[in-house]
Design a protein around this motif. Sequence first.
Motif, PDB file in Angstrom:
ATOM      1  N   ARG A   1     -14.989  15.050  13.631  1.00 25.30           N
ATOM      2  CA  ARG A   1     -16.316  14.542  13.984  1.00 25.30           C
ATOM      3  C   ARG A   1     -16.372  13.028  14.084  1.00 25.30           C
ATOM      4  O   ARG A   1     -17.438  12.463  14.330  1.00 25.30           O
ATOM      5  CB  ARG A   1     -17.345  15.023  12.953  1.00 25.30           C
ATOM      6  N   SER A   2     -15.244  12.359  13.856  1.00 25.94           N
ATOM      7  CA  SER A   2     -15.257  10.890  13.844  1.00 25.94           C
ATOM      8  C   SER A   2     -14.224  10.333  14.815  1.00 25.94           C
ATOM      9  O   SER A   2     -13.564  11.059  15.557  1.00 25.94           O
ATOM     10  CB  SER A   2     -14.995  10.378  12.422  1.00 25.94           C
ATOM     11  N   THR A   3     -14.071   9.028  14.804  1.00 22.59           N
ATOM     12  CA  THR A   3     -13.116   8.338  15.667  1.00 22.59           C
ATOM     13  C   THR A   3     -11.697   8.857  15.441  1.00 22.59           C
ATOM     14  O   THR A   3     -11.341   9.221  14.317  1.00 22.59           O
ATOM     15  CB  THR A   3     -13.161   6.816  15.414  1.00 22.59           C
ATOM     16  N   PRO A   4     -10.843   8.885  16.481  1.00 25.30           N
ATOM     17  CA  PRO A   4      -9.465   9.346  16.308  1.00 25.30           C
ATOM     18  C   PRO A   4      -8.535   8.284  15.714  1.00 25.30           C
ATOM     19  O   PRO A   4      -7.347   8.539  15.531  1.00 25.30           O
ATOM     20  CB  PRO A   4      -9.038   9.691  17.735  1.00 25.30           C
ATOM     21  N   PHE A   5      -9.067   7.101  15.421  1.00 20.35           N
ATOM     22  CA  PHE A   5      -8.238   6.018  14.883  1.00 20.35           C
ATOM     23  C   PHE A   5      -8.400   5.928  13.370  1.00 20.35           C
ATOM     24  O   PHE A   5      -9.484   6.128  12.831  1.00 20.35           O
ATOM     25  CB  PHE A   5      -8.622   4.673  15.507  1.00 20.35           C
ATOM     26  N   ARG A   6      -7.287   5.582  12.701  1.00 18.32           N
ATOM     27  CA  ARG A   6      -7.309   5.395  11.259  1.00 18.32           C
ATOM     28  C   ARG A   6      -6.416   4.207  10.884  1.00 18.32           C
ATOM     29  O   ARG A   6      -5.524   3.820  11.641  1.00 18.32           O
ATOM     30  CB  ARG A   6      -6.788   6.644  10.537  1.00 18.32           C
ATOM     31  N   TYR A   7      -6.664   3.643   9.693  1.00 19.08           N
ATOM     32  CA  TYR A   7      -5.806   2.578   9.178  1.00 19.08           C
ATOM     33  C   TYR A   7      -5.444   2.893   7.740  1.00 19.08           C
ATOM     34  O   TYR A   7      -6.105   3.691   7.067  1.00 19.08           O
ATOM     35  CB  TYR A   7      -6.507   1.213   9.263  1.00 19.08           C
ATOM     36  N   LEU A   8      -4.374   2.252   7.288  1.00 17.95           N
ATOM     37  CA  LEU A   8      -3.885   2.415   5.923  1.00 17.95           C
ATOM     38  C   LEU A   8      -3.274   1.094   5.498  1.00 17.95           C
ATOM     39  O   LEU A   8      -2.494   0.505   6.242  1.00 17.95           O
ATOM     40  CB  LEU A   8      -2.840   3.523   5.884  1.00 17.95           C
ATOM     41  N   LEU A   9      -3.641   0.603   4.315  1.00 23.92           N
ATOM     42  CA  LEU A   9      -3.156  -0.686   3.828  1.00 23.92           C
ATOM     43  C   LEU A   9      -2.447  -0.515   2.487  1.00 23.92           C
ATOM     44  O   LEU A   9      -2.905   0.236   1.626  1.00 23.92           O
ATOM     45  CB  LEU A   9      -4.317  -1.675   3.643  1.00 23.92           C
ATOM     46  N   THR A  10      -1.346  -1.247   2.312  1.00 24.63           N
ATOM     47  CA  THR A  10      -0.713  -1.286   0.997  1.00 24.63           C
ATOM     48  C   THR A  10      -1.588  -2.140   0.075  1.00 24.63           C
ATOM     49  O   THR A  10      -2.376  -2.968   0.547  1.00 24.63           O
ATOM     50  CB  THR A  10       0.699  -1.892   1.088  1.00 24.63           C
ATOM     51  N   PRO A  11      -1.486  -1.955  -1.248  1.00 25.29           N
ATOM     52  CA  PRO A  11      -2.333  -2.726  -2.173  1.00 25.29           C
ATOM     53  C   PRO A  11      -2.245  -4.232  -1.965  1.00 25.29           C
ATOM     54  O   PRO A  11      -3.263  -4.936  -2.019  1.00 25.29           O
ATOM     55  CB  PRO A  11      -1.793  -2.317  -3.550  1.00 25.29           C
ATOM     56  N   SER A  12      -1.039  -4.771  -1.711  1.00 26.83           N
ATOM     57  CA  SER A  12      -0.906  -6.218  -1.527  1.00 26.83           C
ATOM     58  C   SER A  12      -1.550  -6.682  -0.227  1.00 26.83           C
ATOM     59  O   SER A  12      -1.991  -7.826  -0.117  1.00 26.83           O
ATOM     60  CB  SER A  12       0.571  -6.619  -1.550  1.00 26.83           C
ATOM     61  N   MET A  13      -1.620  -5.790   0.778  1.00 23.12           N
ATOM     62  CA  MET A  13      -2.260  -6.141   2.051  1.00 23.12           C
ATOM     63  C   MET A  13      -3.782  -6.123   1.922  1.00 23.12           C
ATOM     64  O   MET A  13      -4.480  -6.946   2.515  1.00 23.12           O
ATOM     65  CB  MET A  13      -1.819  -5.154   3.139  1.00 23.12           C
ATOM     66  N   GLN A  14      -4.301  -5.202   1.119  1.00 20.76           N
ATOM     67  CA  GLN A  14      -5.736  -5.087   0.951  1.00 20.76           C
ATOM     68  C   GLN A  14      -6.359  -6.385   0.460  1.00 20.76           C
ATOM     69  O   GLN A  14      -7.446  -6.779   0.898  1.00 20.76           O
ATOM     70  CB  GLN A  14      -6.068  -3.946  -0.024  1.00 20.76           C
ATOM     71  N   LYS A  15      -5.654  -7.065  -0.445  1.00 25.87           N
ATOM     72  CA  LYS A  15      -6.190  -8.292  -1.022  1.00 25.87           C
ATOM     73  C   LYS A  15      -6.449  -9.364   0.036  1.00 25.87           C
ATOM     74  O   LYS A  15      -7.394 -10.142  -0.072  1.00 25.87           O
ATOM     75  CB  LYS A  15      -5.224  -8.849  -2.074  1.00 25.87           C
ATOM     76  N   SER A  16      -5.617  -9.392   1.076  1.00 27.02           N
ATOM     77  CA  SER A  16      -5.700 -10.485   2.043  1.00 27.02           C
ATOM     78  C   SER A  16      -6.576 -10.182   3.262  1.00 27.02           C
ATOM     79  O   SER A  16      -7.051 -11.103   3.922  1.00 27.02           O
ATOM     80  CB  SER A  16      -4.290 -10.872   2.526  1.00 27.02           C
ATOM     81  N   VAL A  17      -6.791  -8.886   3.578  1.00 25.76           N
ATOM     82  CA  VAL A  17      -7.518  -8.574   4.816  1.00 25.76           C
ATOM     83  C   VAL A  17      -8.740  -7.685   4.612  1.00 25.76           C
ATOM     84  O   VAL A  17      -9.363  -7.269   5.586  1.00 25.76           O
ATOM     85  CB  VAL A  17      -6.580  -7.913   5.855  1.00 25.76           C
ATOM     86  N   VAL A  18      -9.078  -7.382   3.364  1.00 26.07           N
ATOM     87  CA  VAL A  18     -10.152  -6.421   3.114  1.00 26.07           C
ATOM     88  C   VAL A  18     -11.469  -6.844   3.762  1.00 26.07           C
ATOM     89  O   VAL A  18     -12.194  -6.005   4.334  1.00 26.07           O
ATOM     90  CB  VAL A  18     -10.322  -6.179   1.597  1.00 26.07           C
ATOM     91  N   THR A  19     -11.798  -8.131   3.728  1.00 29.15           N
ATOM     92  CA  THR A  19     -13.059  -8.592   4.308  1.00 29.15           C
ATOM     93  C   THR A  19     -13.075  -8.397   5.820  1.00 29.15           C
ATOM     94  O   THR A  19     -14.062  -7.918   6.399  1.00 29.15           O
ATOM     95  CB  THR A  19     -13.287 -10.082   3.982  1.00 29.15           C
ATOM     96  N   LYS A  20     -11.973  -8.756   6.484  1.00 29.21           N
ATOM     97  CA  LYS A  20     -11.874  -8.609   7.933  1.00 29.21           C
ATOM     98  C   LYS A  20     -11.942  -7.147   8.343  1.00 29.21           C
ATOM     99  O   LYS A  20     -12.651  -6.780   9.294  1.00 29.21           O
ATOM    100  CB  LYS A  20     -10.565  -9.239   8.424  1.00 29.21           C
TER     101      LYS A  20
END
Length: 264
Positions: free
Chosen positions: A135-154
């Motif tokens: 029922r939603s978009t066919p796109f998904r993302y996944l971030l490693t914990p160290s990546m989340q810290k730097s791009v979570v806001t974006k």
Amino acid sequence: MFVPCGESVPDFTGFTLLMPAVSVGNVGQLAMDLIISTLNMSKIGYFYTDCLVPMVGNNPYATAEEDSTELTINAEVYSLPSRKLVALQLRSVFIKYKSKPFCEKLLSWVKSSSCARVIVLSSSHSSHRNDLQLRSTPFRYLLTPSMQKSVVTKIKSLNWEEMEKSPCIPQMNDSELCIRIPGGGITKALYDESCSKEIQMAILLKFVSEGDNIPDALGLVGYLNEWLQIIKPRNDGPAAPALPWKLPSSWKLLFGSALPPALF
């Protein structure tokens, strides 16, 4: 593992590594073709590995007869220093039991070369989606914990949907939940290894089916472009702005040559 074309090893400090996973529909590899071709990235080396099935072919990004005879192999590296981008293109499948050693060697190279982050373009079987994903978009993302810290806001500002966890054992609702990417090839192995090595990695994927996957590749690079702004939209009129991705010359034979007229 990495062998430069020149005499010196390029400096990748602070670069973003873009790479595909050999996954369903080859969508990640097609997306990498679009990026390398559009940005006219220069080949700077290759990966010498026994983990991939050997292959050799003509230059897939040839623009003239002079460069059409250049040879290409199964794992090559391209770069665009002005944008601090380095791209790894994979062109063959993994030899059985060799995918995990490849992931380990690749990520060790990422750390030793001081790349800032890795972005993997991948795909997953659309037939394995649950009701929510249908029922939603066919796109998904996944971030490693160290990546989340730097791009979570974006990432939050883009309103993207994170890859959901599902039962580790399909069809068993009481099974423990985990990340599953059916048809994703080395995607999950890369993610797990990056988490353990504290490497900044983002997985961008699309749910797809086998067939003509060019539209899926165009959609995936457009999804990536929302974040990195690799190219700017082209506005040719009243229609919605289009992204001017350059199709590589090798795509003319993506489905083989045309039918011979003598057949009819």
